[in-house]
Design a protein around this motif. Structure first.
Motif, PDB file in Angstrom:
ATOM      1  N   ARG A 274      57.378  35.895  47.682  1.00 41.33           N
ATOM      2  CA  ARG A 274      57.016  35.889  46.269  1.00 41.33           C
ATOM      3  C   ARG A 274      56.239  37.146  45.926  1.00 41.33           C
ATOM      4  NH1 ARG A 274      53.748  30.526  45.255  1.00 41.33           N
ATOM      5  NH2 ARG A 274      52.652  31.334  47.083  1.00 41.33           N
ATOM      6  N   GLU A 275      56.405  37.601  44.682  1.00 42.64           N
ATOM      7  CA  GLU A 275      55.630  38.746  44.212  1.00 42.64           C
ATOM      8  C   GLU A 275      54.220  38.265  43.862  1.00 42.64           C
ATOM      9  OE1 GLU A 275      58.781  38.340  43.274  1.00 42.64           O
ATOM     10  OE2 GLU A 275      59.846  40.235  43.446  1.00 42.64           O
ATOM     11  N   ASP A 276      53.350  38.224  44.866  1.00 44.41           N
ATOM     12  CA  ASP A 276      51.988  37.775  44.611  1.00 44.41           C
ATOM     13  C   ASP A 276      50.994  38.607  45.419  1.00 44.41           C
ATOM     14  OD1 ASP A 276      52.178  36.845  47.211  1.00 44.41           O
ATOM     15  OD2 ASP A 276      52.337  34.737  46.638  1.00 44.41           O
ATOM     16  N   ARG A 277      49.726  38.340  45.199  1.00 42.62           N
ATOM     17  CA  ARG A 277      48.666  39.122  45.838  1.00 42.62           C
ATOM     18  C   ARG A 277      48.728  39.020  47.361  1.00 42.62           C
ATOM     19  NH1 ARG A 277      44.769  40.706  42.113  1.00 42.62           N
ATOM     20  NH2 ARG A 277      43.405  41.299  43.838  1.00 42.62           N
ATOM     21  N   GLN A 278      49.061  37.846  47.853  1.00 42.09           N
ATOM     22  CA  GLN A 278      49.073  37.656  49.299  1.00 42.09           C
ATOM     23  C   GLN A 278      50.073  38.576  49.988  1.00 42.09           C
ATOM     24  OE1 GLN A 278      49.768  33.621  50.478  1.00 42.09           O
ATOM     25  NE2 GLN A 278      49.805  34.089  52.662  1.00 42.09           N
ATOM     26  N   GLU A 279      51.269  38.704  49.422  1.00 45.22           N
ATOM     27  CA  GLU A 279      52.278  39.566  50.032  1.00 45.22           C
ATOM     28  C   GLU A 279      51.878  41.036  49.947  1.00 45.22           C
ATOM     29  OE1 GLU A 279      54.443  38.449  51.830  1.00 45.22           O
ATOM     30  OE2 GLU A 279      54.869  36.411  51.196  1.00 45.22           O
ATOM     31  N   GLY A 333      58.633  44.697  36.113  1.00 45.79           N
ATOM     32  CA  GLY A 333      58.357  45.787  37.035  1.00 45.79           C
ATOM     33  C   GLY A 333      56.989  46.410  36.897  1.00 45.79           C
ATOM     34  N   ARG A 334      56.555  46.701  35.679  1.00 39.29           N
ATOM     35  CA  ARG A 334      55.266  47.354  35.514  1.00 39.29           C
ATOM     36  C   ARG A 334      54.092  46.400  35.778  1.00 39.29           C
ATOM     37  NH1 ARG A 334      57.420  51.828  32.966  1.00 39.29           N
ATOM     38  NH2 ARG A 334      56.163  53.666  33.451  1.00 39.29           N
ATOM     39  N   ASP A 335      54.231  45.145  35.413  1.00 36.47           N
ATOM     40  CA  ASP A 335      53.191  44.176  35.760  1.00 36.47           C
ATOM     41  C   ASP A 335      53.036  44.075  37.277  1.00 36.47           C
ATOM     42  OD1 ASP A 335      52.651  43.607  33.124  1.00 36.47           O
ATOM     43  OD2 ASP A 335      53.811  41.738  33.082  1.00 36.47           O
ATOM     44  N   TRP A 336      54.159  44.100  37.954  1.00 35.32           N
ATOM     45  CA  TRP A 336      54.154  44.057  39.419  1.00 35.32           C
ATOM     46  C   TRP A 336      53.443  45.273  39.995  1.00 35.32           C
ATOM     47  CZ3 TRP A 336      53.880  41.646  43.608  1.00 35.32           C
ATOM     48  CH2 TRP A 336      54.462  42.054  44.818  1.00 35.32           C
ATOM     49  N   LEU A 337      53.711  46.448  39.430  1.00 32.92           N
ATOM     50  CA  LEU A 337      53.044  47.666  39.913  1.00 32.92           C
ATOM     51  C   LEU A 337      51.545  47.617  39.663  1.00 32.92           C
ATOM     52  CD1 LEU A 337      55.599  50.412  38.780  1.00 32.92           C
ATOM     53  CD2 LEU A 337      55.227  49.548  41.099  1.00 32.92           C
ATOM     54  N   ARG A 338      51.145  47.052  38.542  1.00 34.26           N
ATOM     55  CA  ARG A 338      49.705  46.931  38.252  1.00 34.26           C
ATOM     56  C   ARG A 338      49.023  46.015  39.258  1.00 34.26           C
ATOM     57  NH1 ARG A 338      51.960  46.410  32.941  1.00 34.26           N
ATOM     58  NH2 ARG A 338      51.727  48.380  31.769  1.00 34.26           N
ATOM     59  N   ALA A 341      48.672  47.963  42.516  1.00 29.61           N
ATOM     60  CA  ALA A 341      47.575  48.924  42.436  1.00 29.61           C
ATOM     61  C   ALA A 341      46.227  48.226  42.560  1.00 29.61           C
ATOM     62  CB  ALA A 341      47.659  49.703  41.131  1.00 29.61           C
ATOM     63  N   ASP A 342      46.087  47.077  41.933  1.00 29.81           N
ATOM     64  CA  ASP A 342      44.833  46.334  41.982  1.00 29.81           C
ATOM     65  C   ASP A 342      44.509  45.887  43.403  1.00 29.81           C
ATOM     66  OD1 ASP A 342      42.576  44.923  40.883  1.00 29.81           O
ATOM     67  OD2 ASP A 342      43.722  43.069  41.084  1.00 29.81           O
ATOM     68  N   VAL A 343      45.492  45.332  44.092  1.00 29.23           N
ATOM     69  CA  VAL A 343      45.270  44.861  45.460  1.00 29.23           C
ATOM     70  C   VAL A 343      44.970  46.029  46.400  1.00 29.23           C
ATOM     71  CG1 VAL A 343      46.315  43.675  47.431  1.00 29.23           C
ATOM     72  CG2 VAL A 343      46.690  42.816  45.119  1.00 29.23           C
ATOM     73  N   CYS A 344      45.656  47.151  46.225  1.00 30.51           N
ATOM     74  CA  CYS A 344      45.421  48.323  47.080  1.00 30.51           C
ATOM     75  C   CYS A 344      44.012  48.873  46.887  1.00 30.51           C
ATOM     76  CB  CYS A 344      46.450  49.408  46.794  1.00 30.51           C
ATOM     77  SG  CYS A 344      48.112  49.026  47.399  1.00 30.51           S
ATOM     78  N   ARG A 345      43.549  48.914  45.656  1.00 31.07           N
ATOM     79  CA  ARG A 345      42.175  49.373  45.408  1.00 31.07           C
ATOM     80  C   ARG A 345      41.173  48.442  46.078  1.00 31.07           C
ATOM     81  NH1 ARG A 345      44.278  50.333  39.939  1.00 31.07           N
ATOM     82  NH2 ARG A 345      44.470  52.607  39.578  1.00 31.07           N
TER      83      ARG A 345
END
Length: 461
Positions: A274-279, A333-338, A341-345
């Protein structure tokens, strides 16, 4: 499982043998007496056997366990046998008692000195050997007992690797850091490597450096990993507990062995994904061996920011992700990229708080080369659909988005996503095409196995 049974293999994924035992002492409170020290030896044997058991037989049926000789009362996977091999090598060696004592004390963090209890170092190791000998022998003949062994016997010792281990020990003397072990300890370690076995000397050297919290420069760490690979050791045996002076994070440094960044994340997608924070978090924490902590998050963040800050239309971003991951219609797509970016930061604040994310200038010199490859494939897949039965996305939309990335954003990112699209579409490749892809990957500085993700697509000639 019927007929002749092949030998069953179980490898350790961390330190083992005598060096593994000294780790247990270094990480435990000092035993109050000899009995407590031997009790710690027994605890270590039990813990390793249980670890091997869980990793090795949990997936087997009851019948299969019976064939392998598994006994619930004692698994008998044989860590004691491997510890005895190291112990007896030292006991029977020409090293003096004082040299063995110096190595033991340094590797065990100084928490247990047999001399304080009226024992010589050899007497102590003999007690360890007796504790091991009291356990049932290994039950599975032919099992590989340790990463450095094949079919129960150590590999032939090459003078070259012995000399390399000795050279590493000697070079430690040239350091001026006050945390280094004493010259006598280093001399004793050198004797172990030169006169007993280079593998044991190497593992004990690592334990001593870890116990003394000696900071290791990256170049030395790389040499240690290379030595470990030659001995057949897993990378965590070197990494765990070693204080490494990592170079600053640099997204331009290509030191990943496999794929990385957004294309790597796309490659992790599967049916239940799933496209989520955990992944995203899993990918952001996936630093490769030898990488500065935070590297995976830094390159993934840079890829996400490149696309977020670009003029690529929202629909094209969504199509691009669908093509690279085969996950159409799941997310914008852009929501997914945001979210990425949030999780990477978040990960970078933990792993590299001093790092300031910067999107490096794109490497445009290969844009035309990559564009030719994208267009050649695009012409052959014009009638294809991504997920035709679930929010279908025309492949032409995906290829158009790839062209935009290659020509206006970053050819490197475009090529990595292109390789993922090839996987999604199962596009047949000629050997000539694959060779060109490898050449492009080499010019971008990709790791050894990056482009080989698509080698299975090459048609037999």
């Amino acid at each position: 499982m019927t007929g002749r049974q092949e030998p069953y293999y179980v490898d350790y994924d961390r330190d083992f043998g005598l060096s593994g035992l000294t780790e247990a002492f270094a990480l435990s409170p000092a035993p109050e007496n000899t009995g407590a020290a031997l009790g710690l030896v027994t605890e270590k044997l039990d813990a390793y056997d249980l670890e091997c058991l869980v990793d090795s037989v949990d997936h087997l049926s009851a019948d299969e366990r019976g064939i392998l000789g598994y006994d619930a009362s004692h698994d008998g996977w044989g860590y004691a046998d491997d510890l005895r091999e190291d112990v007896r090598a030292l006991v029977e060696s020409p090293l003096t008692d004082e040299a063995i004592r110096a190595v033991w004390r340094a590797a065990a963090g100084g928490v247990w000195d047999p001399a304080a209890y009226g024992m010589s170092a050899r007497d102590w190791l003999r007690r360890v050997d007796e504790t091991c000998a009291a356990r049932p022998p290994r039950k599975i003949p032919g099992r590989r007992p340790a990463p450095s062994s094949w079919w129960g016997a150590r590999p032939p010792t090459a003078d070259g690797i012995r000399d390399d281990v000795v050279a590493e020990i000697r070079s430690c003397r040239e350091r001026s850091a006050g945390s280094l072990p004493s010259p006598d300890t280093l001399s004793a370690l050198e004797e172990v490597a030169a006169r007993v076995h280079p593998d044991l000397g190497f593992r004990l050297l690592l334990r001593v450096l870890k116990a003394h919290s000696v900071r290791i420069e990256k170049a030395r760490y790389d040499r240690f990993q290379a030595l470990g690979e030659r001995f057949g050791h897993p990378a965590p045996l070197i990494d765990f507990g070693l204080d490494i002076a990592w170079p600053p994070l640099d997204t331009a440094r290509r030191d990943a062995t496999w794929d990385f960044g957004l294309s790597h994340l796309a490659g992790q997608a599967h049916q239940d994904w799933r496209e989520d924070r955990q992944e995203v978090r899993k990918a952001a924490e996936g630093d490769d061996i030898g990488q500065t902590p935070g590297s995976a998050a830094a390159v993934l963040l840079e890829d996400a920011l490149r696309l977020l800050r670009s003029a690529l239309p929202d629909a094209a971003v969504t199509a691009l992700w669908a093509g690279a991951s085969d996950r159409s219609g799941r997310t914008d797509g852009r929501d997914w990229l945001r979210l990425i970016a949030d999780v990477c930061r978040e990960r970078l604040r933990e792993a590299a708080p001093a790092y300031t994310p910067v999107v490096a200038p794109a490497r445009t010199e290969l844009a035309d080369t990559v564009l030719r490859e994208v267009r050649e494939t695009a012409s052959a897949v014009t009638d294809r659909i991504i997920s035709p039965h679930w929010h279908p996305v025309p492949v032409t939309d995906v290829m158009d988005a790839l062209e935009h990335v290659v020509t206006r954003i970053d050819p490197d990112l475009g090529f990595r996503l292109f390789l993922r699209v090839l996987n999604t579409l199962f596009v047949p490749l000629t050997q000539e095409q694959y060779d060109r892809y490898e050449a492009i990957g080499e010019r971008f500085g990709y790791g050894e196995y990056h482009v080989s993700d698509v080698d299975y697509l090459v048609e037999a000639g």
